[in-house]
Design a protein around this motif. Structure first.
Motif, PDB file in Angstrom:
ATOM      1  N   LYS A   1      31.368  24.580 -16.440  1.00 47.29           N
ATOM      2  CA  LYS A   1      32.401  23.571 -16.229  1.00 47.29           C
ATOM      3  C   LYS A   1      33.770  24.240 -16.229  1.00 47.29           C
ATOM      4  CE  LYS A   1      29.200  20.421 -16.398  1.00 47.29           C
ATOM      5  NZ  LYS A   1      27.996  21.230 -16.464  1.00 47.29           N
ATOM      6  N   TRP A   2      34.673  23.658 -15.475  1.00 49.97           N
ATOM      7  CA  TRP A   2      36.045  24.148 -15.407  1.00 49.97           C
ATOM      8  C   TRP A   2      36.887  23.401 -16.423  1.00 49.97           C
ATOM      9  CZ3 TRP A   2      38.018  24.369  -9.660  1.00 49.97           C
ATOM     10  CH2 TRP A   2      37.263  25.291  -8.949  1.00 49.97           C
ATOM     11  N   LEU A   3      37.700  24.120 -17.149  1.00 51.82           N
ATOM     12  CA  LEU A   3      38.635  23.496 -18.065  1.00 51.82           C
ATOM     13  C   LEU A   3      39.569  22.556 -17.314  1.00 51.82           C
ATOM     14  CD1 LEU A   3      39.775  23.165 -20.885  1.00 51.82           C
ATOM     15  CD2 LEU A   3      41.167  25.208 -20.487  1.00 51.82           C
ATOM     16  N   LEU A   4      39.945  22.912 -16.097  1.00 51.99           N
ATOM     17  CA  LEU A   4      40.831  22.057 -15.306  1.00 51.99           C
ATOM     18  C   LEU A   4      40.196  20.698 -15.031  1.00 51.99           C
ATOM     19  CD1 LEU A   4      42.233  24.696 -12.824  1.00 51.99           C
ATOM     20  CD2 LEU A   4      43.503  23.513 -14.607  1.00 51.99           C
ATOM     21  N   ASP A   5      38.893  20.685 -14.748  1.00 47.80           N
ATOM     22  CA  ASP A   5      38.211  19.408 -14.515  1.00 47.80           C
ATOM     23  C   ASP A   5      38.146  18.585 -15.790  1.00 47.80           C
ATOM     24  OD1 ASP A   5      37.818  20.075 -11.866  1.00 47.80           O
ATOM     25  OD2 ASP A   5      35.699  20.570 -12.101  1.00 47.80           O
ATOM     26  N   GLU A   6      37.940  19.246 -16.912  1.00 44.44           N
ATOM     27  CA  GLU A   6      37.858  18.526 -18.187  1.00 44.44           C
ATOM     28  C   GLU A   6      39.224  17.988 -18.590  1.00 44.44           C
ATOM     29  OE1 GLU A   6      34.767  17.985 -19.181  1.00 44.44           O
ATOM     30  OE2 GLU A   6      34.227  19.302 -17.530  1.00 44.44           O
ATOM     31  N   SER A   7      40.244  18.818 -18.479  1.00 44.66           N
ATOM     32  CA  SER A   7      41.575  18.396 -18.915  1.00 44.66           C
ATOM     33  C   SER A   7      42.146  17.304 -18.021  1.00 44.66           C
ATOM     34  CB  SER A   7      42.528  19.588 -18.990  1.00 44.66           C
ATOM     35  OG  SER A   7      42.720  20.150 -17.705  1.00 44.66           O
ATOM     36  N   CYS A   8      41.765  17.282 -16.761  1.00 46.01           N
ATOM     37  CA  CYS A   8      42.305  16.240 -15.892  1.00 46.01           C
ATOM     38  C   CYS A   8      41.791  14.866 -16.297  1.00 46.01           C
ATOM     39  CB  CYS A   8      42.042  16.533 -14.423  1.00 46.01           C
ATOM     40  SG  CYS A   8      40.373  16.219 -13.849  1.00 46.01           S
ATOM     41  N   MET A   9      40.619  14.808 -16.914  1.00 42.82           N
ATOM     42  CA  MET A   9      40.110  13.518 -17.394  1.00 42.82           C
ATOM     43  C   MET A   9      40.985  12.984 -18.529  1.00 42.82           C
ATOM     44  SD  MET A   9      37.704  12.634 -15.449  1.00 42.82           S
ATOM     45  CE  MET A   9      36.950  11.260 -16.304  1.00 42.82           C
ATOM     46  N   ILE A  10      41.500  13.880 -19.348  1.00 42.87           N
ATOM     47  CA  ILE A  10      42.408  13.453 -20.421  1.00 42.87           C
ATOM     48  C   ILE A  10      43.645  12.823 -19.806  1.00 42.87           C
ATOM     49  CG2 ILE A  10      43.867  14.267 -22.320  1.00 42.87           C
ATOM     50  CD1 ILE A  10      41.715  16.539 -22.681  1.00 42.87           C
ATOM     51  N   GLU A  11      44.226  13.509 -18.824  1.00 47.46           N
ATOM     52  CA  GLU A  11      45.412  12.954 -18.169  1.00 47.46           C
ATOM     53  C   GLU A  11      45.083  11.649 -17.456  1.00 47.46           C
ATOM     54  OE1 GLU A  11      48.916  13.991 -14.947  1.00 47.46           O
ATOM     55  OE2 GLU A  11      47.745  15.647 -15.779  1.00 47.46           O
ATOM     56  N   LEU A  12      43.924  11.582 -16.811  1.00 46.61           N
ATOM     57  CA  LEU A  12      43.539  10.348 -16.123  1.00 46.61           C
ATOM     58  C   LEU A  12      43.522   9.178 -17.097  1.00 46.61           C
ATOM     59  CD1 LEU A  12      41.119   9.627 -13.367  1.00 46.61           C
ATOM     60  CD2 LEU A  12      40.733   8.443 -15.496  1.00 46.61           C
ATOM     61  N   TYR A  13      42.902   9.354 -18.256  1.00 48.50           N
ATOM     62  CA  TYR A  13      42.801   8.247 -19.200  1.00 48.50           C
ATOM     63  C   TYR A  13      44.120   7.934 -19.904  1.00 48.50           C
ATOM     64  CZ  TYR A  13      37.968   7.596 -18.125  1.00 48.50           C
ATOM     65  OH  TYR A  13      36.816   7.310 -17.452  1.00 48.50           O
ATOM     66  N   ILE A  14      44.959   8.923 -20.089  1.00 48.81           N
ATOM     67  CA  ILE A  14      46.294   8.643 -20.628  1.00 48.81           C
ATOM     68  C   ILE A  14      47.081   7.811 -19.622  1.00 48.81           C
ATOM     69  CG2 ILE A  14      48.522   9.688 -21.206  1.00 48.81           C
ATOM     70  CD1 ILE A  14      46.889  12.006 -22.483  1.00 48.81           C
ATOM     71  N   ARG A  15      47.035   8.227 -18.365  1.00 55.07           N
ATOM     72  CA  ARG A  15      47.753   7.472 -17.327  1.00 55.07           C
ATOM     73  C   ARG A  15      47.147   6.076 -17.143  1.00 55.07           C
ATOM     74  NH1 ARG A  15      51.591  10.034 -14.738  1.00 55.07           N
ATOM     75  NH2 ARG A  15      51.788  12.255 -15.121  1.00 55.07           N
ATOM     76  N   ALA A  16      45.834   5.976 -17.198  1.00 56.37           N
ATOM     77  CA  ALA A  16      45.188   4.661 -17.068  1.00 56.37           C
ATOM     78  C   ALA A  16      45.668   3.725 -18.182  1.00 56.37           C
ATOM     79  CB  ALA A  16      43.671   4.802 -17.103  1.00 56.37           C
ATOM     80  N   ALA A  17      45.772   4.243 -19.396  1.00 55.67           N
ATOM     81  CA  ALA A  17      46.243   3.425 -20.511  1.00 55.67           C
ATOM     82  C   ALA A  17      47.705   3.002 -20.288  1.00 55.67           C
ATOM     83  CB  ALA A  17      46.106   4.188 -21.826  1.00 55.67           C
ATOM     84  N   MET A  18      48.509   3.914 -19.763  1.00 52.80           N
ATOM     85  CA  MET A  18      49.900   3.565 -19.482  1.00 52.80           C
ATOM     86  C   MET A  18      49.974   2.499 -18.384  1.00 52.80           C
ATOM     87  SD  MET A  18      51.379   7.476 -19.621  1.00 52.80           S
ATOM     88  CE  MET A  18      52.849   7.137 -18.709  1.00 52.80           C
ATOM     89  N   ILE A  19      49.186   2.674 -17.345  1.00 56.16           N
ATOM     90  CA  ILE A  19      49.203   1.750 -16.210  1.00 56.16           C
ATOM     91  C   ILE A  19      48.690   0.371 -16.635  1.00 56.16           C
ATOM     92  CG2 ILE A  19      48.073   1.257 -13.992  1.00 56.16           C
ATOM     93  CD1 ILE A  19      48.145   4.406 -13.576  1.00 56.16           C
ATOM     94  N   LYS A  20      47.647   0.366 -17.422  1.00 54.50           N
ATOM     95  CA  LYS A  20      47.021  -0.899 -17.834  1.00 54.50           C
ATOM     96  C   LYS A  20      47.645  -1.443 -19.129  1.00 54.50           C
ATOM     97  CE  LYS A  20      44.029  -0.606 -14.475  1.00 54.50           C
ATOM     98  NZ  LYS A  20      44.054  -1.488 -13.344  1.00 54.50           N
ATOM     99  N   ASN A  21      48.808  -0.912 -19.496  1.00 51.99           N
ATOM    100  CA  ASN A  21      49.515  -1.353 -20.704  1.00 51.99           C
ATOM    101  C   ASN A  21      48.647  -1.237 -21.948  1.00 51.99           C
ATOM    102  OD1 ASN A  21      51.986  -2.009 -19.450  1.00 51.99           O
ATOM    103  ND2 ASN A  21      51.024  -3.829 -18.612  1.00 51.99           N
ATOM    104  N   ASN A  22      48.015  -0.086 -22.101  1.00 55.64           N
ATOM    105  CA  ASN A  22      47.178   0.220 -23.262  1.00 55.64           C
ATOM    106  C   ASN A  22      46.013  -0.735 -23.438  1.00 55.64           C
ATOM    107  OD1 ASN A  22      48.708   2.502 -24.030  1.00 55.64           O
ATOM    108  ND2 ASN A  22      50.223   1.163 -24.959  1.00 55.64           N
ATOM    109  N   LYS A  23      45.626  -1.421 -22.386  1.00 56.27           N
ATOM    110  CA  LYS A  23      44.475  -2.321 -22.449  1.00 56.27           C
ATOM    111  C   LYS A  23      43.240  -1.633 -21.906  1.00 56.27           C
ATOM    112  CE  LYS A  23      47.403  -6.301 -21.866  1.00 56.27           C
ATOM    113  NZ  LYS A  23      47.877  -7.318 -20.966  1.00 56.27           N
ATOM    114  N   TYR A  24      43.267  -0.349 -21.850  1.00 53.29           N
ATOM    115  CA  TYR A  24      42.177   0.399 -21.229  1.00 53.29           C
ATOM    116  C   TYR A  24      41.179   0.834 -22.253  1.00 53.29           C
ATOM    117  CZ  TYR A  24      39.987   3.091 -17.668  1.00 53.29           C
ATOM    118  OH  TYR A  24      39.095   3.564 -16.762  1.00 53.29           O
TER     119      TYR A  24
END
Length: 188
Positions: free
Chosen positions: A165-188
């Motif tokens: 596995k690539w660290l880049l692929d793993e770390s991008c999931m962290i950013e995806l879910y942080i952004r999803a929480a921001m977009i969904k107003n922490n309702k994610y």
């Protein structure tokens, strides 16, 4: 970078340079029929290499939104919307089983999400951010190995359990879910 420097310093030079860079990329790297940005490498003949990567268009969507915020010029917002729709049409795919995915490397896709998020913050249309979040959600549920590491192929069609596995692929999931929480107003 010039636009971020302008945001931080309010020095007109950085805004002027940001507009200059933006105009150059829109003139030379934008595919007018697809509304995506080709990769920024030029051949020895001065021709654009037509390699499509989500990060190029994502960066330009971000730049267009920032220029709209900085200048109030509607053309930048229209550019951002056109590139968002063009990149959605070009990159957002569905398998025959209806599984959503973005046709590019996961860590490149997150740059596109950044652009989509900035546009969403202006126009409130969640279509684009939802496509990437849905794809990431599918991957989280269906494309991970026994250790919980995410596959490079977010559809889960390829069995990547034994693949490195690539660290880049793993770390991008962290950013995806942080952004999803921001977009969904922490309702994610």
């Amino acid at each position: 970078m010039a636009l971020k420097l302008y945001e931080a310093t309010k020095e007109p030079f950085y805004l002027e340079q940001g507009i200059r860079f933006y105009n150059w990329m829109m003139k030379y790297l934008r595919d007018d029929s697809l509304n995506i940005i080709w990769n920024s490498w030029l051949t020895e003949k001065g021709e654009v290499q037509k390699h499509p990567y989500t990060y190029n268009t994502g960066t330009m969507i971000q730049s267009a939104v920032r220029l709209y915020r900085m200048t109030g010029e509607e053309k930048y917002l229209q550019d951002a919307k056109a590139m968002a729709q063009g990149s959605y049409d070009f990159y957002v795919k569905y398998t025959t089983e209806g599984v959503p995915y973005i046709a590019d490397l996961p860590w490149f896709v997150i740059v596109l999400l950044r652009g989509y998020q900035e546009l969403y913050e202006i126009d409130g249309d969640s279509k684009y951010v939802d496509a990437i979040i849905d794809s990431g959600d599918w991957a989280w549920l269906h494309a991970r190995d026994d250790s919980g590491l995410i596959y490079n192929d977010w559809t889960g069609r390829a069995d990547e359990k034994q693949q490195p596995k690539w660290l880049l692929d793993e770390s991008c999931m962290i950013e995806l879910y942080i952004r999803a929480a921001m977009i969904k107003n922490n309702k994610y």
